[in-house]
Design an enzyme around this catalytic site. Sequence first.
Site, PDB file in Angstrom:
ATOM      1  CE1 TYR A 200     -39.694-109.382  56.066  1.00  0.00           C
ATOM      2  CE2 TYR A 200     -41.580-107.995  56.584  1.00  0.00           C
ATOM      3  CZ  TYR A 200     -40.698-108.998  56.931  1.00  0.00           C
ATOM      4  OH  TYR A 200     -40.821-109.615  58.158  1.00  0.00           O
TER       5      TYR A 200
ATOM      6  CG  LEU B 238     -43.485 -95.575  67.372  1.00  0.00           C
ATOM      7  CD1 LEU B 238     -43.135 -94.217  66.785  1.00  0.00           C
ATOM      8  CD2 LEU B 238     -45.010 -95.791  67.341  1.00  0.00           C
TER       9      LEU B 238
END
Length: 328
Positions: A140, A189
Site C-alpha cells: 500500500y 479502531l
Amino acid sequence: MNVLVVGGAGYIGSHMVRLLEQTGHQPVVLDNLSTGFAESVRQTKSYIGAMDDRKLVEQILREHQIEAVMHYAACALVGESVVDPAKYYQNNVVATLQLLEAMRACDVRKLVFSSTCATYGVPAKVPIDEQEKQEPVNPYGFTKLVIEKALADYSAAYGFGYATLRYFNASGASPAGDIGEDHDPETHLIPLVLQVALGQRSHITVFGDDWPTPDRTCIRDYIHVDDLATAHLAALQRLEHGTEIKLNLGTGVGNSVREVIEACRDVTGCDIPEQMGSRRAGDPPELVADSSRAQRELNWIPKYNDIREIVRTAWKWHQAHPHGYRKS
Ligand code: UDP
C-alpha cells in the site's frame, strides 16, 4: 473552481465534496462505488465509473470544464495490500496513471493527491516530519509513493501543479451526522469500538499490549475528516502550474489504543469490553505527525484536537446509521 473529485463517494471524498459545495466550488464526483456510497453525495453531479476509463474521464473533464482534480480513489488497507498486491498496483498505480493521462489530454494540470504516512514505513523518529525517509514497509505504502514520484516527474516535465497530502488516521464524521465512515469489512479502531457500544460486537480486541509505549498499546494520530478536508481545500487554492506541495496532515497529538477505547466509553456511556490480542502484522508502534509545515504553509489549524470530540462526531453518525448507508 470546477473540481473533479475522484472517489468522491467514499469516506474522505464525501466530506471533501461537502466542503467544496459549502465554499462555493462546483464539485463533480467520479466513483466506481466499490467502497463508496451514492447516498453520501446525493446532491452532487456524479458519475459511476472507473478512473482508468479514459473516454469517460476525458468527457467529464471537458464537459464540466474541470480545472483541478482531487484524487481519493484508492485501495487503502495495509493487510489486504500484503495478501493481494496486484489489486493495489493495478488500482493505485496503473489506474491512477491513466487518470493523469486523461488530465494531460485535456490540459487539466492541477491535482490534489491523497497520500499516506504509510509511505514513511517505520519512522526513525516521532513526530514524523516531511524530511523523514520514505521507506514503505507494505505494498500500500509503495503504491502511494510510486505516484508521489510520478507527480514530481509530471510536474517537472509537464507543468503539473500538485499537492500530495500524507495523512495519518482519518477519523470522525460530519457533525451533522448524515455522512460518515462505512467500510465492509470494518477494520478501523474507532468504528469497531463504537460497534461494540451499539451491541453489534461483543468486545474490541486490542492488537497487542507489549509495545514500547507508555501504556504498551499502539499510538496513532487521529485527525478529523473535516480537518483533512479544510487542509485539502487550502492546498487546492494554492495550486498553480508547477507548484509542488508535500505535507503531512495530522494533529500532532498521539492517542494509544487504550486511550481511544476509554474516550469511546466516556462519549457513549457504554461499558465496552476489551480483550487482549496479539500484534497485527505491519503495525508500527507509534505514528504521530509533525504537521507544523502544513499549518504554516496552508495557514491551517486542525479544529479537533481532543480525541473525545472526534469520537463524539463518529458516535452521532453511527447512532443515526447503525448499519451504515446500506440500511439507513
Ligand atoms: N487496532 C486494535 N484493534 C482493532 C483495530 C485496530 O487494537 O480491532 C489498533 C491498530 O493496531 C492500530 C490502531 O488501532 O494501532 C489504529 O488502527 P486502524 O486500523 O484504525 O488504523 P491504521 O493505523 O492501521 O491505519
